[in-house]
Design an enzyme around this catalytic site. Sequence first.
Site, PDB file in Angstrom:
ATOM      1  CB  SER A 129       1.611  -1.046   9.599  1.00 37.65           C
ATOM      2  OG  SER A 129       1.989  -0.275   8.469  1.00 37.65           O
ATOM      3  N   GLY A 167       0.834  -1.213   0.000  1.00 43.09           N
ATOM      4  CA  GLY A 167       0.000   0.000   0.000  1.00 43.09           C
ATOM      5  C   GLY A 167       0.862   1.253   0.000  1.00 43.09           C
ATOM      6  CG  HIS A 168       3.184   2.255   3.471  1.00 44.16           C
ATOM      7  ND1 HIS A 168       3.096   1.106   4.213  1.00 44.16           N
ATOM      8  CD2 HIS A 168       2.648   3.239   4.238  1.00 44.16           C
ATOM      9  CE1 HIS A 168       2.556   1.379   5.383  1.00 44.16           C
ATOM     10  NE2 HIS A 168       2.264   2.658   5.428  1.00 44.16           N
TER      11      HIS A 168
HETATM   12  P1  AMP Z   1       0.223   4.694   7.625  1.00 41.15           P
HETATM   13  O1  AMP Z   1       1.704   4.442   7.563  1.00 41.15           O
HETATM   14  O2  AMP Z   1      -0.575   3.514   8.053  1.00 41.15           O
HETATM   15  O3  AMP Z   1      -0.107   5.970   8.367  1.00 41.15           O
HETATM   16  O4  AMP Z   1      -0.229   4.940   6.131  1.00 41.15           O
HETATM   17  C1  AMP Z   1       0.422   5.877   5.308  1.00 41.15           C
HETATM   18  C2  AMP Z   1      -0.409   6.098   4.074  1.00 41.15           C
HETATM   19  O5  AMP Z   1      -0.573   4.844   3.397  1.00 41.15           O
HETATM   20  C3  AMP Z   1      -1.823   6.610   4.392  1.00 41.15           C
HETATM   21  O6  AMP Z   1      -2.177   7.606   3.441  1.00 41.15           O
HETATM   22  C4  AMP Z   1      -2.659   5.370   4.246  1.00 41.15           C
HETATM   23  O7  AMP Z   1      -4.000   5.643   3.891  1.00 41.15           O
HETATM   24  C5  AMP Z   1      -1.938   4.637   3.132  1.00 41.15           C
HETATM   25  N1  AMP Z   1      -2.273   3.206   3.139  1.00 41.15           N
HETATM   26  C6  AMP Z   1      -2.310   2.382   4.216  1.00 41.15           C
HETATM   27  N2  AMP Z   1      -2.714   1.146   3.847  1.00 41.15           N
HETATM   28  C7  AMP Z   1      -2.948   1.193   2.510  1.00 41.15           C
HETATM   29  C8  AMP Z   1      -3.389   0.240   1.533  1.00 41.15           C
HETATM   30  N3  AMP Z   1      -3.668  -1.030   1.861  1.00 41.15           N
HETATM   31  N4  AMP Z   1      -3.518   0.645   0.254  1.00 41.15           N
HETATM   32  C9  AMP Z   1      -3.239   1.928  -0.092  1.00 41.15           C
HETATM   33  N5  AMP Z   1      -2.808   2.866   0.773  1.00 41.15           N
HETATM   34  C10 AMP Z   1      -2.663   2.509   2.061  1.00 41.15           C
END
Ligand code: AMP
Length: 264
Positions: free
Chosen positions: A179, A30-31
Site C-alpha cells: 500500500s 497481495g491482499h
Molecule cells: P497490510 O494491509 O499492509 O497490513 O497487509 C495485510 C496483509 O497483507 C499482511 O498479512 C501482509 O503481509 C499482506 N501483504 C502485504 N503485501 C503483500 C504482498 N505483496 N503479497 C502478499 N501479501 C501481502
Amino acid sequence: LRVARTIDALQLDRSKTIAFVPTMGAFHEGHLSLMRRAKQLGEIVVVSLFVNPTQFKAGEDFERYPRPEAKDFAMAEAHGVDVMFAPSPSEMYNHPQTTIHVAGVSELYDGVFRPGHFDGVTTVVAKLFNIVRPNVAIFGLKDLQQCAVIGKMVEDLNFSLILSMEETIREEGGLALSSRNAYLSLSERALAPALHRELTGLRVAGPAGLEGAKKRLTELGFRVEYLDIVDPFTMHPPESPATVRHAIVAAWLGKTRLIDNIKL
Ligand code: AMP
C-alpha cells in the site's frame, strides 16, 4: 458483502469454519491473494480493515496512510469476502492498559527501527483473534518478521487457530506490492525494483554479498536500515547450513520506507 462497524454487528455463524485476513486496507493484488486463499481454507471469509493507530510511532505515516474505503469494499465483494470488519479506533480501544509484547523476535530489525511497532501489531491481532475467533488466519510473508512474531505469540498464548503464511506478490520488475508504494514518485518507482534485485543477488553471493549490495543501494539513493540473512522463524543468524534462510531488507526511498525479503 456485509460490513460490520462494531463487534456486536459481526454476528458470525459459528457452525461454519472461519478464515480471517487482517488488513489495513488500500487493497492490492497481495491482499487479494490472501482473500483467495481464505476462500479455499474456510467456509466463511472475514477480512478486517483497520488502520491500527498503535502500530505507528509518532511521525510515521498514520495520518496519510491511504484509506480508499469504498473501493476496498468493492474489491472485497468481488473476491467473495463474506464479512468486512471495519471498526473505528474507539470501537477497538477504550483507554487500554494491556499490551502484548513478544520478547526476542520482536526486538530485532523492524523492532529496532520502529520501536513499539510490534507491540501494536501483536496487541491488535490478539484482539482481532478474540473478536473473530477464526479457525485459520492468513498473513503475507512480505511482512516476514510480523509472521515470526505472530507465530510466536500464537504458540506462547495457545491461540486455537491455524496460521497460513502466503508468498509475496510482486510487480513485473520484482517490486513487492505494498500500500505504501502509492507514496513513491515516478523516479523512485523506477529505482524501487533494485531492492528485490539485490536480494536475489544474495542467492549466489551469500553473506559475502551483503556489503556490496548495501553499497549499491546507497549509491542509487536508498537509505538502508538493514540488509541481512536470517532464520525466518527466529530472525537470528542461520544456525547451520541446513537452516532455512531469508534475505531481508528495509530501506527508505525519499519519504517512503520499503521492506522486502526472499527465501534464499
Ligand atoms: P497490510 O494491509 O499492509 O497490513 O497487509 C495485510 C496483509 O497483507 C499482511 O498479512 C501482509 O503481509 C499482506 N501483504 C502485504 N503485501 C503483500 C504482498 N505483496 N503479497 C502478499 N501479501 C501481502
